[in-house]
Design an enzyme around this catalytic site. Sequence first.
Site, PDB file in Angstrom:
ATOM      1  N   HIS A 179       0.427  -1.298  -0.170  1.00  0.00           N
ATOM      2  CA  HIS A 179       0.280  -0.107   0.504  1.00  0.00           C
ATOM      3  C   HIS A 179       0.799   1.169   0.354  1.00  0.00           C
ATOM      4  CE1 HIS A 179      -4.187  -1.969   1.522  1.00  0.00           C
ATOM      5  NE2 HIS A 179      -3.617  -2.726   0.710  1.00  0.00           N
TER       6      HIS A 179
ATOM      7  N   SER B 159       0.032  -0.932  -6.016  1.00  0.00           N
ATOM      8  CA  SER B 159       0.089  -2.360  -6.855  1.00  0.00           C
ATOM      9  C   SER B 159       0.529  -2.090  -8.227  1.00  0.00           C
ATOM     10  CB  SER B 159      -1.640  -2.935  -7.229  1.00  0.00           C
ATOM     11  OG  SER B 159      -1.972  -3.062  -5.920  1.00  0.00           O
TER      12      SER B 159
ATOM     13  N   LYS C  11     -13.619  -9.294  -7.994  1.00  0.00           N
ATOM     14  CA  LYS C  11     -12.518 -10.210  -8.817  1.00  0.00           C
ATOM     15  C   LYS C  11     -12.009 -11.131  -7.433  1.00  0.00           C
ATOM     16  CE  LYS C  11     -11.705  -7.759 -12.446  1.00  0.00           C
ATOM     17  NZ  LYS C  11     -10.461  -7.562 -13.810  1.00  0.00           N
ATOM     18  N   ASP C  12     -12.139 -10.387  -6.452  1.00  0.00           N
ATOM     19  CA  ASP C  12     -11.413 -11.393  -4.919  1.00  0.00           C
ATOM     20  C   ASP C  12     -12.240 -12.421  -4.843  1.00  0.00           C
ATOM     21  OD1 ASP C  12      -9.010 -10.026  -5.601  1.00  0.00           O
ATOM     22  OD2 ASP C  12      -9.078  -9.099  -3.588  1.00  0.00           O
TER      23      ASP C  12
ATOM     24  N   GLU D 100       6.692 -33.765   1.039  1.00  0.00           N
ATOM     25  CA  GLU D 100       5.240 -33.610   0.306  1.00  0.00           C
ATOM     26  C   GLU D 100       5.740 -32.752  -1.400  1.00  0.00           C
ATOM     27  OE1 GLU D 100       2.765 -33.990   1.466  1.00  0.00           O
ATOM     28  OE2 GLU D 100       2.182 -33.124   4.048  1.00  0.00           O
TER      29      GLU D 100
END
Length: 386
Positions: free
Chosen positions: A203, A207, A229-230, A273
Site C-alpha cells: 500500500h 499495486s 474479483k477477489d 511433500e
Amino acid sequence: MCWRWNKHLLTGILDSHIIDYPTPKNLNYMWSFGSTAGICLGIQMLTGIFLAMHYCPKMEYAFYSIEHIMRNVKYGWLIRYIHANGASMFFIVVYSHIFRGLYYGSYMYPRHYLWMSGVVIFILMMATAFMGYVLPWGQMSFWGATVITNLFSTIPFVGRDIVEWLWGGFSVNNPTLNRFFSLHYTLPFVIAGAAIVHLALLHDVGSNNPLGVEYYGDKISFYPYFYVKDLFSLFILLIVFSVFLYFFPNELNHPDNYVPADPLTTPAHIVPEWYFLPFYAILRSVPHKLGGVLAMGGAIVLLLILPYLNTSRVRSTYFRPLYAQAFWFLFFDFLFLGWIGQKEVAEPYTYLGIIATLYYFFFFLVLVPLLGILEEKLICYDVEKI
C-alpha cells in the site's frame, strides 16, 4: 474521547486500505492471489489451533493422537483434512502468486522490498510446513525429518552442533518432536506479522498492473470494483479445495505417512511433500552433499536477490518477447523438477534433474540480467530504424 479517536483511527485505516484504496483499473484476476493467500493463512491458523487442543507431542502418542482426532473428536476428521489439504492449497496459491510476479515484473523497483518481503514469507512457510509434516510421526515424517535436519551437518564447524540442537539430542527423538510442535504452532503468527508488513509495503508503493506502466491518475477505488474479483477467485479456490477435501482427502499425502514411525525400517524412497519436490530435485541433482545443500539454498536465495539481478527497465512481459519465452521455459522447468523430485535416484532421472537444475540457475543468473540489456538494445535499434 480516547475511544472516539480510536474508532475514527480504525475506520480511517479500513477506508484508506480496503475501501478507497487506489487501484489500477486494468488489474485482472491474477492479482487475486494475494488475498486468497491471506485467507489460506487464516484457515491454517484457525484449524491448527483446534488440532493443537487434541494433539500430543510425544513419540509414543503422536501418531495415535492423530487417529484419535480423526475417529473420536467431533468433526475432527474434517478439521484435520482441512488443515492437511489447506497447506497444499496455500502453496498452490503462493506459487501462482510468485510466478505472476515474475511474469509481470513485480520484483522491479520501486516494489523490490515488497518482493523481498514476500520471499521471506515463502521461506517461513516452507519451514512451518516442514515442521508440520513431521508432527503426524508416520514413517515418512520420521525419515523426512532425519534426512532434512542432517543437511545442516554440512555447514562447516557448527553444522553438527546445529543438528544436535534441532534434535535435542543425538538422533530424531521426543525432544525433536516437541521443538517442531512448538515452532510449528508459533511460526504462523510470525508469518501473519510478516504478511502485515508485506501489505503495508504494497500500500506504500501501490499495486503493479499488467502493462507495468506507472500512471498515478488512472486509478479507481478497490471497493466495489475489485473486491468482487477477489471474491470470485475465493469461490474458485473453495470449489477446488472442496473437491480435494471431500473426494480426494489423502491424494496429496504420502501413503507411508499412514504407518507409525519405525526407526529400524527405512522407506524404499524418502520424499518430502509435493510442494518441496522442485527444490528437493535440485538438492539431489548435485552429487556432493554440501554442493546440493548450497544449490537448494541458492535456488531460494536467487528469488530473494532477483531485484538486484534485473537489468530491464520494462516490467511487463507483454513488451518483452524474449523474456516471455524464457519465463515459460522456467515455468515448465519448475514443474518438471517437481516431477523429477518424486522419482528414484536412478538414470535417466538424475541426468534430467541436472539439466533442469542448470536451466533454473541459468535463467536467474544469466538470462535475467542479459535479456534486460539485450532487449533494450533491440528497442533502441528499432527506434533508430524508424
